[in-house]
Design an enzyme around this catalytic site. Structure first.
Site, PDB file in Angstrom:
ATOM      1  N   VAL A  39       4.640  -1.189 -15.288  1.00 21.93           N
ATOM      2  CA  VAL A  39       5.652  -0.155 -14.997  1.00 21.93           C
ATOM      3  C   VAL A  39       5.256   0.612 -13.720  1.00 21.93           C
ATOM      4  O   VAL A  39       6.078   0.853 -12.838  1.00 21.93           O
ATOM      5  CB  VAL A  39       5.802   0.819 -16.200  1.00 21.93           C
ATOM      6  CG1 VAL A  39       6.735   1.980 -15.861  1.00 21.93           C
ATOM      7  CG2 VAL A  39       6.307   0.070 -17.431  1.00 21.93           C
ATOM      8  N   HIS A  40       3.961   0.960 -13.613  1.00 18.23           N
ATOM      9  CA  HIS A  40       3.439   1.709 -12.470  1.00 18.23           C
ATOM     10  C   HIS A  40       3.651   0.937 -11.155  1.00 18.23           C
ATOM     11  O   HIS A  40       4.145   1.487 -10.167  1.00 18.23           O
ATOM     12  CB  HIS A  40       1.950   1.970 -12.719  1.00 18.23           C
ATOM     13  CG  HIS A  40       1.187   2.543 -11.570  1.00 18.23           C
ATOM     14  ND1 HIS A  40       1.437   3.789 -11.050  1.00 18.23           N
ATOM     15  CD2 HIS A  40       0.153   2.039 -10.837  1.00 18.23           C
ATOM     16  CE1 HIS A  40       0.599   4.014 -10.058  1.00 18.23           C
ATOM     17  NE2 HIS A  40      -0.188   2.974  -9.901  1.00 18.23           N
ATOM     18  N   ALA A  41       3.316  -0.356 -11.165  1.00 16.85           N
ATOM     19  CA  ALA A  41       3.458  -1.171  -9.950  1.00 16.85           C
ATOM     20  C   ALA A  41       4.944  -1.333  -9.611  1.00 16.85           C
ATOM     21  O   ALA A  41       5.331  -1.260  -8.435  1.00 16.85           O
ATOM     22  CB  ALA A  41       2.789  -2.533 -10.154  1.00 16.85           C
TER      23      ALA A  41
END
Ligand code: HEM
Length: 217
Positions: free
Chosen positions: A168-170
């Site tokens: 999700v972060h990337a």
């Protein structure tokens, strides 16, 4: 268009960027080899370093390196990750975020980023503690089998939590144009800061104003 130098604002210092990408390298190695140990259908992932045996030996060492490197990141970003009432406003306007529009008065990090920070911190702590407990041949013999079983479960759940969070972060980092450059080259444009982190931008302006006053004296 290439921005002029006074158009650029430093967002991440070189030491922070080097540290972040070293953590990423460690994460990729441990996540890929770990998935290889866990899922029979992904056993071929264990060949990430040539042989499964080498992956098995190195996985805990690289995991330890990731944890130690992350401690630096944790303290570096700690003061920017307290959740406050502006974050609740941001959460209420989440539909605007998805449309790439402004969503309230965001400081250095928005609630999504703060969430990543805390979830990653908790997962890495759990991974490190449970990882030491199941680390053969060095430490596992000091713990009874039922405890080892619980540690294995905690290790697996924390790893899955970390992998999903990092995906999700990337994805979010790539979604918000200009973010990845901030972590690669260190800078963002004034427009980017104003749009995505207006409160942080005003703090920068205030710092610049004070600096100019000092220089005039
Ligand atoms: C795999 C690909 C990854 C990409 C593309 C990526 C990208 C980025 C970018 C662009 C930023 C800067 C965001 C900003 O300045 O607004 C950032 C910040 C950050 N990253 Fe990553 N990252 C990755 C993996 C990781 C991993 C593996 C970890 C930790 C285990 C991590 C932890 C963090 C933290 C703690 C921050 C500081 C922001 C915050 O407090 O939320 N990242 N990342």
């Amino acid at each position: 268009m290439i921005p002029q130098d006074n158009e650029k604002i430093i967002r991440h210092k070189p030491i922070e960027r080097i540290n972040h990408w070293l953590v990423v390298i460690c994460f990729l190695f441990t996540a890929i080899s770990g998935l290889g140990f866990f899922f029979p259908s992904l056993n071929w992932f264990m060949n990430i370093l040539g042989t499964p045996q080498l992956s098995r030996i190195l996985h805990p060492f690289v995991g330890t390196a990731m944890f130690l490197l992350f401690i630096f990141m944790f303290f570096r970003y700690f003061s920017h990750n307290f959740i406050n009432k502006d974050d609740i406003n941001w959460a209420k306007n989440i539909d605007k975020v998805l449309k790439n529009e402004e969503a309230g008065d965001v400081g250095q990090y928005n609630l999504g980023q703060k969430g990543v920070y805390w979830v990653v911190s908790i997962c890495l702590l759990l991974l490190a503690i449970s990882g030491v407990m199941i680390w053969r041949p060095y430490f596992a013999e000091y713990f009874p089998i039922p405890i080892i079983r619980i540690a294995l479960l905690v290790h697996s759940l924390a790893a899955i939590g970390l992998i999903i969070t990092i995906i999700v972060h990337a994805y979010a980092a790539i979604w918000v144009k200009g973010s990845v450059r901030a972590m690669v080259e260190g800078w963002v444009t004034r427009g980017w800061a104003k749009k995505h982190h207006p409160l942080w931008y005003r703090e920068i302006l205030e710092k610049e104003r004070k600096q100019q006053e000092e220089e005039k004296k």
